[in-house]
Design an enzyme around this catalytic site. Structure first.
Site, mmCIF file in Angstrom:
data_model
loop_
_atom_site.group_PDB
_atom_site.id
_atom_site.type_symbol
_atom_site.label_atom_id
_atom_site.label_comp_id
_atom_site.label_asym_id
_atom_site.label_seq_id
_atom_site.Cartn_x
_atom_site.Cartn_y
_atom_site.Cartn_z
ATOM 1 N N HIS A 196 27.901 5.827 2.099
ATOM 2 C CA HIS A 196 28.501 5.316 0.867
ATOM 3 C C HIS A 196 28.356 3.789 0.857
ATOM 4 C CE1 HIS A 196 31.651 6.241 -2.421
ATOM 5 N NE2 HIS A 196 31.250 4.987 -2.599
ATOM 6 N N GLU A 245 25.963 8.256 -4.924
ATOM 7 C CA GLU A 245 25.501 7.448 -6.052
ATOM 8 C C GLU A 245 24.266 6.599 -5.731
ATOM 9 O OE1 GLU A 245 28.619 5.238 -7.887
ATOM 10 O OE2 GLU A 245 29.733 7.028 -8.448
ATOM 11 N N GLU A 460 33.942 12.437 -8.167
ATOM 12 C CA GLU A 460 34.735 11.274 -8.579
ATOM 13 C C GLU A 460 35.044 11.391 -10.059
ATOM 14 O OE1 GLU A 460 33.197 7.392 -7.651
ATOM 15 O OE2 GLU A 460 32.545 7.992 -5.637
ATOM 16 N N TRP A 519 34.300 -3.160 -4.677
ATOM 17 C CA TRP A 519 33.002 -3.798 -4.594
ATOM 18 C C TRP A 519 33.029 -5.199 -5.184
ATOM 19 C CZ3 TRP A 519 31.067 -1.011 -0.997
ATOM 20 C CH2 TRP A 519 31.354 0.357 -0.941
#
Length: 566
Positions: A196, A245, A460, A519
């Site tokens: 991830h 992702e 998610e 992030w």
């Protein structure tokens, strides 16, 4: 709309936190307004191990138009084996960035060396301190009656140098083993994401990480990392996701450069404008797919059991044609191809979408025949991360159009507002998410009708509440998260509609269990169903959404004793 803005919108709507400073709520600009950096010490507060919930309901529904009682989803609408859980990732919550033998990650390096690239100047050195508070987190999951917990394993915590030669960190193995055992003791199934976004910094410096031009070293090192995970946790873990992702990771790390390592083309605004935003995302994506195929092949040959599953999780922004024209319909299809098909089609049929190949041409690498064979069918479950949707508006394919980012290859702008000037759905907290549950149903029908209806998990789904120095979010307001509650309820209800239409969706994970480091948005957005008070030792408080999920999950289930070892 300018190509750069179109691509920025495509990116900004792909994942939580990637976000309001890229594009405004009406698509009006592409800018990066950074708030004044906080003190370095503010992001390094040591969080304690206390556990707190609020037993009483507070406040009202704050003007949110909620579902009627008959419309609110119930647990018994779903099959008994349907999975409900919550999700997190290692870098965002663990903290302990340099403790117990952990190596430096690309995100550690990026945040420490470029705090100006994080909206509030913060980092995740402490995160939500889950490395030290995992027992509290498991207790919360159990309190809410969750069936499962999706988390990721930090590559540099397991392999500090990223390689076999660099050695395995026994303390890293011990941490995840303890977490997995505690989850299982409490009847919570672990869903493990192997990668991830936290690349060992040693591999970035050795050969550029996922930009490895040989398409060999990164594949070998990732496959060894996966092997270590399978060897040490495979006896307990039944559900694996190789990557999370990949579209967001590649496009933001090497296209816009807002993710670590912060690369983009000259002339764009990023930490290292020495890359190629039209090529490098495709190079990294190609390596991810090759690594995924090798890891799945390894798993199927040596670790697979009748009750195990492996796949990967895609980030998908729903698409709706902007108008009724044939060109806008084609734009929608191209947008689906680059947003979903870029990584899905190779694992389904062994190669990239035809539209991407025709438009990106030589910038998109080619697979060898043996690689295609390994890729095709390299899953027995898939994850979909869904938050919102956009209108896709055609951009004419002509020599006058000059792509800037790889996502410009869709030749489509992604619009919040339709031709009537109305947004695709109600705005939710931060500017990039507009609630459009129909997009989730559309996506599941595409998976059913176009891709063979594989087992699907919504890995998610959620919204973020903005909490900045300039616009602070009071704790009471954060706890009264009725907008999030309404969003979750409507999307869960949409899953029931999709099942009735034949979808093979089998689970739902709320993003996120905890408020965490988002992030490049830092700590300016709260996605958790559980509030984390970073000013008070990371004490946890269940929000209204968590309390409702507790009622939802436990309504038809017998209570079980919560097991929390000392």
């Amino acid at each position: 709309m300018a190509p750069l803005l179109a691509a920025a919108m495509n990116h900004a709507a792909a994942h939580p936190g990637l976000r309001s400073h890229l594009v405004g709520p009406n698509n009006e600009s592409f800018s990066r307004h950074h708030l004044p950096s906080s003190s370095p010490q503010s992001s390094k507060r040591r969080c304690n191990l206390s556990f707190t919930t609020r037993s009483a309901r507070v406040g009202s529904q704050n003007g949110v138009q909620m579902l009627s009682p008959s419309e609110i989803p119930q647990r018994d609408w779903f099959p008994s084996d349907f999975t409900f859980g919550a999700a997190t990732s290692a870098y965002q919550i663990e903290g302990a960035w340099n403790e117990d033998g952990k190596g430096e990650s690309n995100w550690d390096h990026f945040c420490h060396n470029h705090p100006e690239r994080i909206l509030d100047g913060s980092n995740s050195d402490i995160g939500a301190n889950s490395y030290h508070m995992y027992k509290t987190d498991v207790r919360l999951l159990k309190e809410m009656g969750m069936d499962a917990y999706r988390f990721s394993i930090s590559w540099p915590r397991i392999l500090p140098k990223g390689t076999k030669e660099g050695g395995i960190n026994p303390d890293g193995i011990k941490y995840y083993r303890n977490l997995i055992n505690l989850l299982l003791e409490n009847g919570i199934e672990p869903y493990v994401t192997i990668f991830h976004w936290d690349v060992p910094q040693a591999l970035e410096e050795k050969y550029g990480g996922f930009l490895d031009k040989s398409h060999k070293s990164i594949v070998e090192d990732y496959t060894y990392f996966a092997k270590v995970c399978f060897d040490n946790f495979g006896d307990k873990v039944k559900n694996w996701l190789t990557f999370n992702e990949p579209q967001t990771f590649t496009s933001f790390s090497y296209g816009t450069g807002v993710f670590a390592p912060g690369r983009c083309s000259p002339g764009l605004d990023c930490a290292y404008p020495t890359g190629n935003s039209l090529v490098e995302p495709y190079t990294a994506g190609h390596n991810i797919l090759l690594a995924h195929a090798e890891a799945v092949d390894l798993y199927n040959k040596h670790y697979k059991r009748d009750d195990t599953r492996i796949g990967l999780a895609f980030d998908v922004m729903g698409r709706v044609p902007y108008g009724t024209s044939f060109l806008d319909k084609q734009a929608e299809e191209r947008s689906w191809d680059i947003n979903l098909g870029w990584f899905l089609e190779p694992v389904v049929r062994g190669d990239y979408p035809f539209s991407m190949r025709s438009l990106a041409r030589e910038r998109l690498p080619f697979f060898k025949d043996e690689q295609k064979e390994k890729l095709a069918g390299s899953y027995n479950m898939l994850g979909l991360n869904y938050y919102t949707s956009r209108f896709s508006k055609n951009i004419d394919i002509s020599p006058n159009y000059s792509p800037v980012l790889n996502t410009d290859d869709a030749y489509a702008s992604q619009e919040v507002n339709g031709p009537d000037g109305k947004p695709i759905g109600p705005p939710m907290g931060n500017p990039w998410i507009y609630m459009y549950p129909e997009g989730l149903k559309d996506l599941l029908m595409i998976m059913k009708n176009k891709y063979g209806n594989p087992p699907i998990y919504i890995t998610e789904n959620g919204i973020g509440d903005v909490d900045t120095k300039e616009t602070p979010l009071p704790m009471e307001a954060a706890l009264n998260d009725y907008k999030r509650l309404d969003y979750i309820q409507r999307h869960i209800a949409t899953l029931k509609e999709s099942i009735d239409l034949g979808s093979n969706v089998q689970g739902y994970f709320a993003w996120s269990l905890l408020d965490n480091f988002e992030w490049f948005a830092g700590f300016t957005e709260r996605y958790g169903i559980v509030y984390v008070d970073r000013n008070n030792n990371c004490t946890r408080y269940m929000k209204e959404s968590a309390k409702w999920l507790k009622e939802f999950n436990t309504a038809k289930k017998p209570s079980k004793k919560i097991l929390t070892p000392a």
